[in-house]
Design an enzyme around this catalytic site. Structure first.
Site, PDB file in Angstrom:
ATOM      1  N   LYS A   1       0.840  -1.205   0.000  1.00 52.41           N
ATOM      2  CA  LYS A   1       0.000   0.000   0.000  1.00 52.41           C
ATOM      3  C   LYS A   1       0.873   1.252   0.000  1.00 52.41           C
ATOM      4  CE  LYS A   1      -2.339  -1.206   3.726  1.00 52.41           C
ATOM      5  NZ  LYS A   1      -1.954  -2.600   3.950  1.00 52.41           N
TER       6      LYS A   1
ATOM      7  N   CYS B   1     -12.398   2.052  16.573  1.00 53.36           N
ATOM      8  CA  CYS B   1     -11.096   1.532  16.197  1.00 53.36           C
ATOM      9  C   CYS B   1     -10.188   1.313  17.400  1.00 53.36           C
ATOM     10  CB  CYS B   1     -10.502   2.513  15.190  1.00 53.36           C
ATOM     11  SG  CYS B   1      -8.800   2.357  14.835  1.00 53.36           S
ATOM     12  N   MET B   2     -10.016   2.335  18.231  1.00 56.24           N
ATOM     13  CA  MET B   2      -9.078   2.148  19.335  1.00 56.24           C
ATOM     14  C   MET B   2      -9.569   2.702  20.658  1.00 56.24           C
ATOM     15  SD  MET B   2      -7.951   5.545  18.508  1.00 56.24           S
ATOM     16  CE  MET B   2      -8.783   5.858  19.859  1.00 56.24           C
TER      17      MET B   2
ATOM     18  N   GLY C   1      -4.762   1.646  13.560  1.00 57.52           N
ATOM     19  CA  GLY C   1      -5.041   1.404  12.150  1.00 57.52           C
ATOM     20  C   GLY C   1      -5.038   2.652  11.311  1.00 57.52           C
ATOM     21  N   GLN C   2      -5.121   3.811  11.930  1.00 57.75           N
ATOM     22  CA  GLN C   2      -5.179   5.047  11.155  1.00 57.75           C
ATOM     23  C   GLN C   2      -3.924   5.879  11.414  1.00 57.75           C
ATOM     24  OE1 GLN C   2      -9.245   6.781  10.563  1.00 57.75           O
ATOM     25  NE2 GLN C   2      -9.589   5.840  12.541  1.00 57.75           N
TER      26      GLN C   2
END
Lengths: 265, 810, 97
Positions: free
Chosen positions: B94, B178-179, B391-392
């Site tokens: 990616k 997410c977190m 993840g971000q």
């Protein structure tokens, strides 16, 4: 002249050149003249020869060595034991034409072929065959050394050994089993207007016959034989694939901090 | 004959090459001539015509630095940055293709306003005016929904806009999905958010525990950093504690498959075994640890204290055999884990990401993993750390540090605390009482209120979404993303491509992406990173931060009091070097001054409170990111901190202490070791829905695929979603490879092709679906049940039924 | 004709090494490759696998050659059945005539 000479002190270089010429041109041709330790002491004394004391004769080029017959022994080294003279084949080795000839006219073709698998020059290539989705070391079986099978060339890894191959290399025709992906979904991949930087221009030669510089970055592309070895694409192959210390003669083409680079780079 | 000769000479060449490489394998090479006078970092690039600059990657929270090659105003190449400590020159697939994400041909290039049901192009002036008037009408009915992809200045501006300008706390990010559980885990254990360790631990650890984590696909650069040590002859024991075999499992010595939700039982089992054997770290516990449990009635962030004896007694039922019964992990493996954690000579890192966070007991399992490290003393030295991955790209930097959450204020402050509000109001120079004490709606509430008609209590009528795609990523979409049915609602979406969210929007704003703007991100290891704008955004696309400031200015001009500070000045006043105001709200003047720098320097004032000190902006310009706290040295230089709470590296630990938890919940420099019982999940497979459904990601795509599905190399590699089915289950249900099957839960129904023995291998009784494919919105099926403390929903487990599609091929 | 590639480790003693090199260079079946560190690559083209084997044994008895490692071989010219090992050449072959 090869870069290797730069590493040899001038006196030894002169000596080496003298000896090489005296013994056999092809010796230098094949062993690149880096054998001072094999020279008997008597030869060192022969430095008194007028020919050597005057202008040092330049070493022959690779082309010379292949095309010109070996010269008669220099009288200055007549006393050298015969074994060393015999030790090296006088005639240049026959070399396979398809490898010897880098076929520069096919370079563009090779570059285009190479670009097909890459988004831009320097991008990790996509894999032109299916990839097993579990485990990674399958790749190693073929790509650690690189092989040619049935007209297909499997290049060796262009960088140091890394374990997680699928981290960077994804299959060009998809990871899913054949027929699973819908054609529309695959076709949807075509909507991108990115234009990647193209392959490098040719390296620079200091003079005709000098080894060219490396025209591309060597990070992740330091294993030259991957593209330039006997299994490389025609047009990119080296004429001398058995020589593996490429950067002995070929220097990186970037010679200074380029203009316009921000100070933090 | 000629052919034969050619063949011999070819063979001879091959033979020579073989001999040469055999020699090379022994290191028999002549000394290499180093290119004279060339800095290897500079030599790594060949900038003929291409200008290079640095930026953190746009995708995950690893925070790799890439070098971006720009030619004629377009990105043309990407390289891994060899000077970056995070990735040391390497990227993932990616990252290598991140530059292509700018050039999908359907980039949004003009504002679109829905008129009579159709989105039509409008001017920026009209778009900004529409938003401002809508907000002016009902400021408390407005909510900002952002993400961990907001840059730090963007998130800070949105937070200040909402809390400081509108006097409302209705701002929340997708990072809630997410977190959030990682945050509550850190907060309730150490009293302060974010990991104490860093990626350097991966270079030192002897044992790495993966708790429901598949870094081989999701954090591949970190995973390689770890497993490539093996190539160098180092020994690493990798333990994969998972509900499904993944690519990470392929590299692990121990793959312990557990039943969904029973990770709590496993952690308890290991802790009980340590206590029983006496192999816990008594000295560490004695000096640095206190014990804690949930309050009896309702779980809270702080819980209540318990003593060691009670802690021990609470763990007593978790014998290895009992844990085996609950989790399916062999008792022998529980003992093996206790062997590892009980060995003080081993250095142990735990890694986790969504497996532990997207969990209805997410806070609990986060606390238990910290507890295991604290109890066994595997904490505070290099190679010993519980480290959560994000993840971000700026889930840490923006969401957690700036605090773009319904309950938070910058620098680790919370709205519920009077002092925190007062400090924030002082720095913003807004009147006391501007910020309400009551937290705003968290993500699930926010979307529920937005999907509910006003007369039925749906008191959010306008939502502005920036840098995220809730129309695809919210759980239970059929319930939470239904504002158009509710009536009277207005959805504003700033994005770069058409998405499931923009399609439902009333106003679409085209945004600048990544190196089309200045930015700053903060990665998983507390590293703050900066980059400069390198190319222009396409068409009329503009920076998200500019959009926020422009709306604020329009409100200001309309006389909205909230956009003025106490002195009547514009809330986002930016000045040039001479102190004169720059009209940054005018797009053509926006880059006259570095607005990012101005916002960052203001935000910086908030950071010392929780010892998250940041350096001045210009220091980040020079660095490939710096890990906070960044503290100025006597000689004027700025020093980052790699390990927090340990004296050898953390400048805030007293000279007389080895380890000091200086933000301790109990104000005694101790960390909290929590006890949590195993509790069954809210929905388990039953006769009607007999299988587990787990959702997640794949290496090729990033989150909802908005960017990566527009990158040809990635989309071709993984063009669509699928359902991974266990071979036995497939045989039992008569499902063949690639056959379309129907997945049904109590919330929705989807058709997908089945992949048997695919990339991941779910155990019998479970299936897996990736969520990147917007054509297959798996989140119509997932559960919106969430953790009681973090409010994070559970995307990893619900009950599903799998059937052959009627009339499909046999 | 079999073709084999060898990696020879040569002696550190100058005299012994020179003698070995002379021996190698005098053998028309051999093509000498690069000197690399303490070693040297050699390509041998012999008439039969037995010649290869003899060559190897001879090298092992040469004081200037410390080690001889076979790194590559090609027997593709050998038609199946065209090569019959002479009896009595080695115990291994005796067992399997």
């Amino acid at each position: 002249m090869t870069v290797s000479e730069a590493a040899v002190p001038p006196v030894r270089r002169a000596l080496q050149v003298g000896v090489a010429v005296a013994l056999s041109a092809s010796v230098v041709g094949f062993f690149a003249g880096i054998r001072p330790d094999e020279v008997p002491a008597a030869v060192a004394l022969s430095r008194a020869s007028p020919a050597a004391a005057g202008a040092v004769r330049p070493a022959p080029s690779y082309t010379d060595l292949r095309t010109r017959p070996a010269r008669a022994p220099d009288p200055a080294t007549a006393g050298v034991p015969a074994i060393e003279a015999q030790a090296f084949p006088a005639a240049p080795l026959p070399l396979p034409p398809q490898v010897l000839d880098p076929q520069p006219d096919r370079r563009a073709e090779a570059v285009a072929l190479r670009a097909k698998l890459r988004a831009y020059d320097g991008a990790p290539p996509v894999v032109p065959h299916p990839v097993r989705q579990q485990g990674d070391l399958d790749c190693a079986a073929c790509h650690v050394q690189g092989i040619a099978i049935g007209g297909r060339q499997l290049p060796r890894i262009s960088h140091g050994f890394l374990t997680n191959c699928t981290q960077c290399h994804v299959p060009a025709d998809g990871a899913l089993p054949p027929g699973m992906a819908s054609p529309e979904q695959v076709a949807g991949a075509d909507g991108n207007t990115f234009v990647g930087s193209v392959g490098p221009v040719l390296g620079q030669r200091a003079w005709p016959g000098a080894p060219p510089t490396i025209p591309h970055p060597t990070h992740m592309r330091g294993e030259c034989l991957s593209c330039h070895g006997p299994d490389g694409k025609v047009g990119m192959r080296s004429s001398h694939p058995w020589r593996i210390s490429c950067r002995q003669c070929h220097a990186e083409g970037v010679d200074a901090r380029p203009e316009g680079l921000p100070p933090w780079m | 004959m000629a052919t034969s000769l050619e063949r011999r000479t070819f063979l001879k060449t091959t033979a020579l090459a073989a001999a040469a490489s055999a020699a090379a394998a022994r290191g028999w090479t002549p000394a290499q001539a180093a290119p004279a006078g060339v800095d290897p970092a500079v030599a790594a690039r060949n900038p003929a015509g291409v200008q290079w600059n640095k930026a953190p990657c746009r995708f995950c929270g690893t925070g790799c630095h890439v070098q971006v090659g720009v030619e004629n105003g377009r990105v043309v190449a990407i390289a891994g940055d060899q000077l970056a400590e995070v990735n040391k020159g390497l990227l993932c697939v990616k990252g290598y293709h991140v530059g292509l994400s700018l050039y999908g041909k359907d980039r949004l290039t003009q504002p679109l306003l829905r008129k009579n049901g159709v989105q039509v192009p409008v001017s920026w002036e009209e778009a900004i005016d529409v938003i401002a008037r809508r907000i002016q009408k009902n400021p408390k009915g407005f909510a900002f929904y952002g993400s961990g992809q907001w840059t730090i200045p963007e998130g800070y501006a949105a937070l200040k806009f909402t809390k400081g300008g509108l006097g409302s706390n209705h701002i929340d990010p997708n990072a809630r999905l997410c977190m959030a559980s990682a945050v509550t885990g850190f907060l309730s254990t150490y009293g302060v958010d974010e990991p104490a360790g860093c990626y350097d631990d991966l270079d030192k650890a002897d044992v790495v525990m993966l708790w429901g984590n598949n870094p081989a696909e999701m954090h591949p650069v970190l995973f390689s950093r770890l497993i490539d040590r093996r190539t160098r002859g180092e020994k690493i024991t990798l333990v994969d504690l998972t509900t499904r075999r993944t690519r990470s499992s392929d590299h692990a010595q121990h793959v312990l498959l557990f039943k969904p939700q029973t990770d709590l039982a496993v952690a308890n089992g290991v802790m009980r075994e340590l206590l029983k054997r006496g192999t816990w770290d008594k000295a560490f516990v004695d000096k640095h640890v206190a014990f804690r449990q949930d309050t009896a009635d309702k779980p809270t962030l702080d819980g209540r204290a318990m003593d060691f004896a009670a802690f021990r007694a609470a763990l007593e039922p978790y014998t290895p055999e009992h844990v085996e019964q609950l989790s399916g992990v062999n008792a022998a493996d529980i003992r093996m884990l206790a062997d590892l954690f009980g060995n003080p000579k081993l250095r142990i890192v735990s890694l986790w990401c969504m497996g532990m966070n997207q969990h209805t007991r997410g806070t609990a399992i986060n606390r238990l993993v910290h507890a295991l490290h604290l109890l066994s003393g595997h904490f505070g030295t290099p190679g010993n750390a519980p480290t959560s991955l994000t993840g971000q790209p700026s889930a840490c930097g923006t969401v957690r540090e700036v605090g773009t959450l319904a309950h938070a204020l910058p620098g680790g402050r919370v709205v519920a605390n009077d002092k925190h509000r007062a400090e924030t109001e002082a720095i913003w120079n807004v009147p006391a009482g501007r910020i309400p004490a009551k937290p705003g709606y968290h993500t699930v509430q926010l979307w529920e209120k937005f999907s509910t008609p006003a007369d039925k209590g749906g008191d959010i009528d306008t939502v502005w979404v920036q840098v995220t795609n809730p129309g695809q990523t919210l759980p239970n979409l059929g319930k939470l993303f239904q504002h158009r049915k509710a009536g009277g609602k207005f959805l504003i979406v700033s994005d770069v491509y058409p998405t499931a969210t923009t399609r439902e929007a009333d106003l679409v704003l085209p945004s600048a992406l990544w190196v089309e703007k200045n930015g700053m991100f903060g990665n998983s290891e507390r590293r703050t990173q900066q980059w400069f704008k390198m190319v222009d955004p396409p068409g009329q696309a503009r920076d998200d931060c500019w959009q926020t400031i422009a709306v604020a200015k329009r409100l200001f001009d309309l006389g909205f009091a909230g956009m003025r500070d106490k002195d009547g000045r514009f809330l986002f006043r930016v000045t040039d070097a001479k102190g004169a105001e720059v009209p940054a709200w005018k797009w053509e003047r926006y880059y006259d001054v570095n607005v990012d720098k101005a916002l960052f320097e203001e935000y910086r004032k908030f950071t010392p409170y929780k010892h998250k000190h940041l350096a001045p902006y210009d220091e980040y310009v020079k660095a490939r990111g710096l890990r906070w706290p960044v503290v100025q040295q006597k000689n004027g230089t700025w020093r980052e901190t790699r390990w927090r709470f340990s004296r050898f590296d953390d400048p805030f630990v007293s000279p007389d202490r080895e380890v000091q938890f200086y933000h301790s919940l109990t104000k005694d420099d101790r960390a909290q070791v929590w006890f949590h019982p195993y509790e069954p999940p809210p929905e388990s497979p039953d006769a009607q829905f007999p299988l587990w459904l787990c959702t997640g990601r794949v290496i090729e795509h990033w989150h909802s695929g908005t960017l990566t599905m527009r990158i040809p190399q990635l989309r071709r590699a993984m063009p669509q979603a699928y359902v991974e089915v266990n071979r036995e289950d497939a045989a039992r249900l008569g499902i063949g490879q690639g056959e379309v099957v129907v997945l049904e839960t109590r919330r929705g129904r989807l058709e997908l092709p089945a992949w048997i023995d695919g990339r991941g291998r779910p155990p019998q009784g479970s299936v897996f679906v990736p969520f990147f494919d917007e054509k297959v919105a798996i989140n119509q099926l997932t559960l919106d049940a969430h953790d009681p403390i973090s409010k994070q929903p559970d995307y990893k487990k619900c009950a599903v039924r799998l059937t052959k599609k009627a009339g499909g091929a046999a | 004709m079999p073709m084999t590639a060898w990696l020879l480790t040569l002696s550190e003693h100058d005299d012994l090494r020179r003698e070995a090199m002379a021996l190698l260079a005098a053998d028309p079946r051999l093509t000498l490759g690069d000197r690399l560190g303490p070693g040297m690559s050699v390509i041998a083209e012999t008439c039969s696998p037995d010649d290869d084997s003899d060559l190897w044994l001879a090298w092992l008895q040469t004081p200037g050659i410390v080690l001889a490692d076979l790194v590559w071989s090609d027997f593709s010219d050998l038609e199946p059945g065209t090569y019959d090992a002479p009896a009595g050449r080695s115990p291994r072959r005796e067992r399997n005539p």
